[in-house]
Design a protein around this motif. Structure first.
Motif, PDB file in Angstrom:
ATOM      1  N   TYR A 163       0.833  -1.210   0.000  1.00 13.02           N
ATOM      2  CA  TYR A 163       0.000   0.000   0.000  1.00 13.02           C
ATOM      3  C   TYR A 163       0.864   1.255   0.000  1.00 13.02           C
ATOM      4  CZ  TYR A 163      -3.256   3.566   1.649  1.00 13.02           C
ATOM      5  OH  TYR A 163      -3.986   4.710   1.782  1.00 13.02           O
ATOM      6  N   GLU A 216       3.092   2.469  -3.241  1.00 10.75           N
ATOM      7  CA  GLU A 216       2.407   2.952  -4.434  1.00 10.75           C
ATOM      8  C   GLU A 216       3.129   4.189  -4.973  1.00 10.75           C
ATOM      9  OE1 GLU A 216      -2.234   3.846  -5.523  1.00 10.75           O
ATOM     10  OE2 GLU A 216      -1.535   4.412  -3.533  1.00 10.75           O
ATOM     11  N   PRO A 217       3.449   4.214  -6.267  1.00 13.54           N
ATOM     12  CA  PRO A 217       4.113   5.396  -6.838  1.00 13.54           C
ATOM     13  C   PRO A 217       3.248   6.651  -6.690  1.00 13.54           C
ATOM     14  CG  PRO A 217       4.225   3.549  -8.363  1.00 13.54           C
ATOM     15  CD  PRO A 217       3.302   3.144  -7.247  1.00 13.54           C
ATOM     16  N   GLU A 244       2.408   9.070  -8.686  1.00 15.19           N
ATOM     17  CA  GLU A 244       1.407   9.335  -9.721  1.00 15.19           C
ATOM     18  C   GLU A 244       0.176   8.459  -9.541  1.00 15.19           C
ATOM     19  OE1 GLU A 244       4.630   8.824 -10.318  1.00 15.19           O
ATOM     20  OE2 GLU A 244       5.312  10.726 -11.193  1.00 15.19           O
ATOM     21  N   GLU A 245       0.380   7.178  -9.211  1.00 14.48           N
ATOM     22  CA  GLU A 245      -0.758   6.281  -8.990  1.00 14.48           C
ATOM     23  C   GLU A 245      -1.555   6.703  -7.760  1.00 14.48           C
ATOM     24  OE1 GLU A 245       0.194   2.110  -9.035  1.00 14.48           O
ATOM     25  OE2 GLU A 245       1.500   2.372 -10.778  1.00 14.48           O
ATOM     26  N   PHE A 246      -0.859   7.091  -6.699  1.00 20.31           N
ATOM     27  CA  PHE A 246      -1.539   7.547  -5.492  1.00 20.31           C
ATOM     28  C   PHE A 246      -2.406   8.764  -5.791  1.00 20.31           C
ATOM     29  CE2 PHE A 246      -1.739  10.464  -1.884  1.00 20.31           C
ATOM     30  CZ  PHE A 246      -2.366   9.667  -0.944  1.00 20.31           C
ATOM     31  N   ARG A 300      -3.654   9.827  -8.658  1.00 19.04           N
ATOM     32  CA  ARG A 300      -4.808   9.477  -9.496  1.00 19.04           C
ATOM     33  C   ARG A 300      -5.872   8.718  -8.703  1.00 19.04           C
ATOM     34  NH1 ARG A 300      -0.534   8.210 -13.308  1.00 19.04           N
ATOM     35  NH2 ARG A 300      -0.388   9.940 -14.770  1.00 19.04           N
ATOM     36  N   ARG A 301      -5.432   7.764  -7.877  1.00 21.18           N
ATOM     37  CA  ARG A 301      -6.378   6.974  -7.094  1.00 21.18           C
ATOM     38  C   ARG A 301      -7.135   7.853  -6.110  1.00 21.18           C
ATOM     39  NH1 ARG A 301      -6.137   4.975  -2.183  1.00 21.18           N
ATOM     40  NH2 ARG A 301      -3.873   5.117  -1.969  1.00 21.18           N
ATOM     41  N   ARG A 302      -6.404   8.688  -5.361  1.00 19.01           N
ATOM     42  CA  ARG A 302      -7.052   9.546  -4.359  1.00 19.01           C
ATOM     43  C   ARG A 302      -7.962  10.568  -5.022  1.00 19.01           C
ATOM     44  NH1 ARG A 302      -8.929   8.823  -0.276  1.00 19.01           N
ATOM     45  NH2 ARG A 302      -8.416  10.755   0.794  1.00 19.01           N
TER      46      ARG A 302
END
Length: 90
Positions: free
Chosen positions: A35, A38-39, A41-43, A45-47
């Motif tokens: 968890y 997480e890179p 950029e992914e964090f 976008r996800r958030r």
């Protein structure tokens, strides 16, 4: 349990204090590490997606995400609100 596990002390602690077995504790540790690895950029976008789905606006989301990044396990680079928007929208 193998003595070569890099988080053996944490797994032993969780086993002793939580009622989890060694295998379950090892899976919890692996899940938490995954968890927090997480890179950025992914964090972001996800958030953004999670907060947008709750009805928040970008003016509310981007400062909140910037604050959350400061608390991540591995310090993320300081990103401006514009940089956060660029990650989401390109």
């Amino acid at each position: 349990m193998s003595t070569s596990h890099p988080f053996e002390e944490l797994i032993v602690h969780l086993t002793r204090t939580s009622g989890l077995g060694p295998g379950e504790a090892a899976r919890v540790v692996a899940d938490v590490l995954s968890y927090f690895s997480e890179p950025v950029e992914e964090f972001v976008r996800r958030r953004h997606g999670e907060l947008k789905s709750r009805g928040l606006t970008n003016d509310e989301i981007f400062p909140r995400v910037a604050a959350e990044l400061r608390g991540r396990r591995v310090a993320a680079p300081e990103l401006s609100l514009r940089q956060l928007r660029r990650i989401v929208y390109g």
